[in-house]
Design a protein around this motif. Structure first.
Motif, short mmCIF file in Angstrom:
data_model
loop_
_atom_site.label_atom_id
_atom_site.label_comp_id
_atom_site.label_asym_id
_atom_site.label_seq_id
_atom_site.Cartn_x
_atom_site.Cartn_y
_atom_site.Cartn_z
N ASP A 1 2.27 6.50 -20.21
CA ASP A 1 2.52 6.00 -18.86
C ASP A 1 3.06 7.24 -17.89
OD1 ASP A 1 5.36 6.46 -19.70
OD2 ASP A 1 5.67 4.33 -19.85
N GLN A 2 3.59 6.84 -16.81
CA GLN A 2 4.20 7.61 -15.79
C GLN A 2 5.12 8.37 -16.39
OE1 GLN A 2 4.33 4.39 -15.45
NE2 GLN A 2 6.66 4.37 -15.74
N ASP A 3 5.77 8.12 -17.40
CA ASP A 3 6.91 8.68 -18.06
C ASP A 3 6.73 9.64 -19.23
OD1 ASP A 3 8.94 7.87 -15.82
OD2 ASP A 3 8.98 6.00 -17.03
N GLY A 4 5.25 9.58 -19.50
CA GLY A 4 4.91 10.19 -20.70
C GLY A 4 5.18 9.64 -22.04
N TYR B 1 -7.61 1.47 -10.91
CA TYR B 1 -7.93 1.65 -9.71
C TYR B 1 -8.20 3.32 -9.54
CZ TYR B 1 -3.16 4.06 -10.25
OH TYR B 1 -2.21 5.01 -10.62
N PRO B 2 -9.17 3.74 -8.33
CA PRO B 2 -9.45 4.81 -8.51
C PRO B 2 -8.78 6.34 -8.46
CG PRO B 2 -9.91 3.93 -6.29
CD PRO B 2 -9.30 3.08 -7.11
N LYS B 3 -7.59 6.36 -7.65
CA LYS B 3 -6.71 7.51 -7.56
C LYS B 3 -5.50 7.03 -6.90
CE LYS B 3 -7.53 12.36 -5.91
NZ LYS B 3 -6.95 12.89 -7.06
N ASP B 4 -4.31 7.94 -7.38
CA ASP B 4 -3.11 7.70 -6.83
C ASP B 4 -3.18 8.19 -5.45
OD1 ASP B 4 -2.11 7.07 -9.42
OD2 ASP B 4 -1.23 8.93 -9.86
N HIS C 1 1.19 10.28 -11.72
CA HIS C 1 1.43 8.93 -11.86
C HIS C 1 3.11 8.81 -11.45
CE1 HIS C 1 -2.15 7.14 -12.71
NE2 HIS C 1 -2.10 7.16 -14.04
N LYS C 2 3.85 9.85 -12.05
CA LYS C 2 5.22 9.88 -11.75
C LYS C 2 5.44 10.07 -10.51
CE LYS C 2 9.61 11.01 -13.75
NZ LYS C 2 10.12 10.04 -13.04
N LYS C 3 4.90 10.84 -9.78
CA LYS C 3 5.02 11.32 -8.58
C LYS C 3 4.98 10.35 -7.32
CE LYS C 3 4.00 14.70 -4.80
NZ LYS C 3 3.01 15.96 -4.68
N TYR C 4 3.76 9.52 -7.96
CA TYR C 4 3.19 8.41 -6.95
C TYR C 4 4.22 7.33 -7.22
CZ TYR C 4 -0.24 4.94 -5.39
OH TYR C 4 -0.86 3.83 -4.88
#
Length: 105
Positions: free
Chosen positions: A15-18, A36-39, A76-79
């Protein structure tokens, strides 16, 4: 083709946190997966916010909501942090899960 009533294809993605997430982690729970296609694309961000705004209702109904795209954990984390989403995001840069779920071929 994935058929209604058949078991969902297994997956193991960070996940976004690894943190590695597997289908079996959600055994006995309702799991809503959305691909979904892209952050950080405009259209998707509107949809992601809508999921986030409804997250409380999903959780009260016992539903876990996870988004999946081919972006990286770092992306993902940044988004997620940028928009303060409560929804977890799974990173599928190798397209393994997306192919199993017939999102891409």
């Amino acid at each position: 083709m994935i058929q209604e009533g058949n078991p969902a294809p297994d997956f193991s993605l960070p996940d976004q946190d690894g943190v590695q997430r597997n289908l079996k982690d959600f055994s006995g729970k309702w799991l809503l997966l959305f691909f979904y296609p892209k952050d950080d694309t405009p259209g998707w961000t509107i949809e992601a916010r809508a999921f986030g705004e409804s997250l409380n209702q999903f959780e009260q109904a016992g539903v876990v909501v996870l988004g999946v795209s081919q972006d990286t954990v770092a992306s993902h984390k940044k988004y997620r942090d940028k928009y303060e989403f409560g929804v977890g995001l799974l990173a599928d840069p190798g397209r393994d899960m997306s192919e199993k779920y017939e999102i891409v071929k």
